[in-house]
Write an enzyme that holds these catalytic residues in place. Structure first.
Site, PDB file in Angstrom:
ATOM      1  N   SER A  66      89.812  57.053  60.630  1.00  0.00           N
ATOM      2  CA  SER A  66      90.006  56.328  61.908  1.00  0.00           C
ATOM      3  C   SER A  66      88.776  56.239  62.801  1.00  0.00           C
ATOM      4  CB  SER A  66      91.167  56.907  62.746  1.00  0.00           C
ATOM      5  OG  SER A  66      92.417  56.480  62.243  1.00  0.00           O
ATOM      6  N   THR A  67      87.651  56.871  62.420  1.00  0.00           N
ATOM      7  CA  THR A  67      86.523  56.935  63.371  1.00  0.00           C
ATOM      8  C   THR A  67      85.522  55.795  63.223  1.00  0.00           C
ATOM      9  OG1 THR A  67      85.174  58.355  61.941  1.00  0.00           O
ATOM     10  CG2 THR A  67      86.689  59.453  63.459  1.00  0.00           C
ATOM     11  N   VAL A  96      86.038  51.496  62.132  1.00  0.00           N
ATOM     12  CA  VAL A  96      86.677  50.280  62.659  1.00  0.00           C
ATOM     13  C   VAL A  96      87.831  50.611  63.611  1.00  0.00           C
ATOM     14  CG1 VAL A  96      87.987  48.214  61.984  1.00  0.00           C
ATOM     15  CG2 VAL A  96      86.079  48.981  60.579  1.00  0.00           C
ATOM     16  N   TYR A  97      88.578  51.672  63.339  1.00  0.00           N
ATOM     17  CA  TYR A  97      89.762  52.000  64.139  1.00  0.00           C
ATOM     18  C   TYR A  97      89.447  52.701  65.465  1.00  0.00           C
ATOM     19  CZ  TYR A  97      93.169  50.450  60.573  1.00  0.00           C
ATOM     20  OH  TYR A  97      93.946  49.706  59.700  1.00  0.00           O
ATOM     21  N   ASP A 136      78.010  60.528  50.712  1.00  0.00           N
ATOM     22  CA  ASP A 136      78.780  59.311  50.438  1.00  0.00           C
ATOM     23  C   ASP A 136      80.041  59.732  49.678  1.00  0.00           C
ATOM     24  OD1 ASP A 136      79.875  56.997  49.370  1.00  0.00           O
ATOM     25  OD2 ASP A 136      77.977  56.221  48.608  1.00  0.00           O
ATOM     26  N   GLY A 145      84.213  49.189  55.592  1.00  0.00           N
ATOM     27  CA  GLY A 145      83.961  50.624  55.737  1.00  0.00           C
ATOM     28  C   GLY A 145      84.113  51.387  54.433  1.00  0.00           C
ATOM     29  N   VAL A 146      84.674  52.573  54.542  1.00  0.00           N
ATOM     30  CA  VAL A 146      84.789  53.448  53.377  1.00  0.00           C
ATOM     31  C   VAL A 146      85.784  52.842  52.357  1.00  0.00           C
ATOM     32  CG1 VAL A 146      86.570  55.047  54.239  1.00  0.00           C
ATOM     33  CG2 VAL A 146      84.789  55.886  52.720  1.00  0.00           C
ATOM     34  N   ASP A 147      86.776  52.133  52.847  1.00  0.00           N
ATOM     35  CA  ASP A 147      87.754  51.456  51.979  1.00  0.00           C
ATOM     36  C   ASP A 147      87.038  50.461  51.047  1.00  0.00           C
ATOM     37  OD1 ASP A 147      90.133  50.447  50.981  1.00  0.00           O
ATOM     38  OD2 ASP A 147      90.834  49.563  52.865  1.00  0.00           O
TER      39      ASP A 147
END
Ligand code: AR6
Length: 186
Positions: A127-128, A130-131, A20, A42-44
């Protein structure tokens, strides 16, 4: 935890690890943000939750960030001292400059870390989620850019690619093998 270690110029400085990102105690973790820099999923979302509301307050002062660029803030309640926010490309089939923009995210984040005198950094797979960028293709770009940076910057101590889950780890380990093979490093 399984870890693949890559030796760059005789020192083990590029690591692919499973974990994580918000738990990484490094000089900077990189956020896969959006152009507003005002948080998301996500990670954001995980980074903003772990850092606390002061992170959002500082992000509000930055005025956003274009795709491929990077901005730096403090890390607040995170174990990491700083957050480098970068905006990855949305995948639109691969013919819209996505590879170059993703490479720019890694290059600009690493350049910003160096500019601020940082020595250790940890990335998510930008980018892998939601994007929608294919992870195997993204992982090869990430490995290539990080290796190139470490080769140019012998004083930089460590770059970690933090994989969320075993499947992501396997994809990144394969990318590491491929890039080493292609570069004739064995
Ligand atoms: N640690 C490490 N990796 C993680 C974690 C974590 N805690 N959580 C998710 N991942 P994403 P993007 C992985 O969607 O595709 C946000 O809403 C995840 O499995 O976070 O660049 C932003 O605000 C995936 O492989 O980022 C933007 O709007 C990778 O992190 C948008 O999402 C990236 O997934 C950015 O989309």
């Amino acid at each position: 935890m399984e870890t693949t270690v890559e030796a760059v110029r005789g020192r083990e400085r590029l690591r692919v690890v499973e974990g994580d990102l918000t738990r990484e105690a490094v000089d900077a973790i990189v956020n896969a943000a959006n152009p507003s820099l005002l948080g998301g999923g996500g990670v954001d979302g995980a980074i903003h939750r772990a850092a606390g509301p002061e992170l959002l307050a500082e992000c509000r002062t930055l005025g956003g960030c274009q795709t491929g660029e990077a901005r730096i803030t403090r890390g607040y309640r995170l174990p990491a001292r700083h957050v480098i926010h970068t905006v990855g490309p949305v995948w639109r089939g691969g013919e819209r400059g996505e590879d170059g923009l993703l490479a720019a995210c890694y290059r600009n984040s690493l350049a910003l870390a160096k500019e601020h005198g940082l020595k250790t950094i940890a990335f998510p797979s930008i980018s892998t989620g939601v994007y929608g960028f294919p992870m195997d293709r993204a992982a090869r770009i990430a490995v290539r850019e990080c290796r190139a940076f470490l080769t140019r910057e012998p004083g930089f101590e460590e770059v970690r690619l933090v994989c969320f889950g075993a499947a992501a780890l396997a994809v990144h380990q394969e990318a590491l093998r491929e890039v080493r093979r292609d570069s004739g490093a064995g």
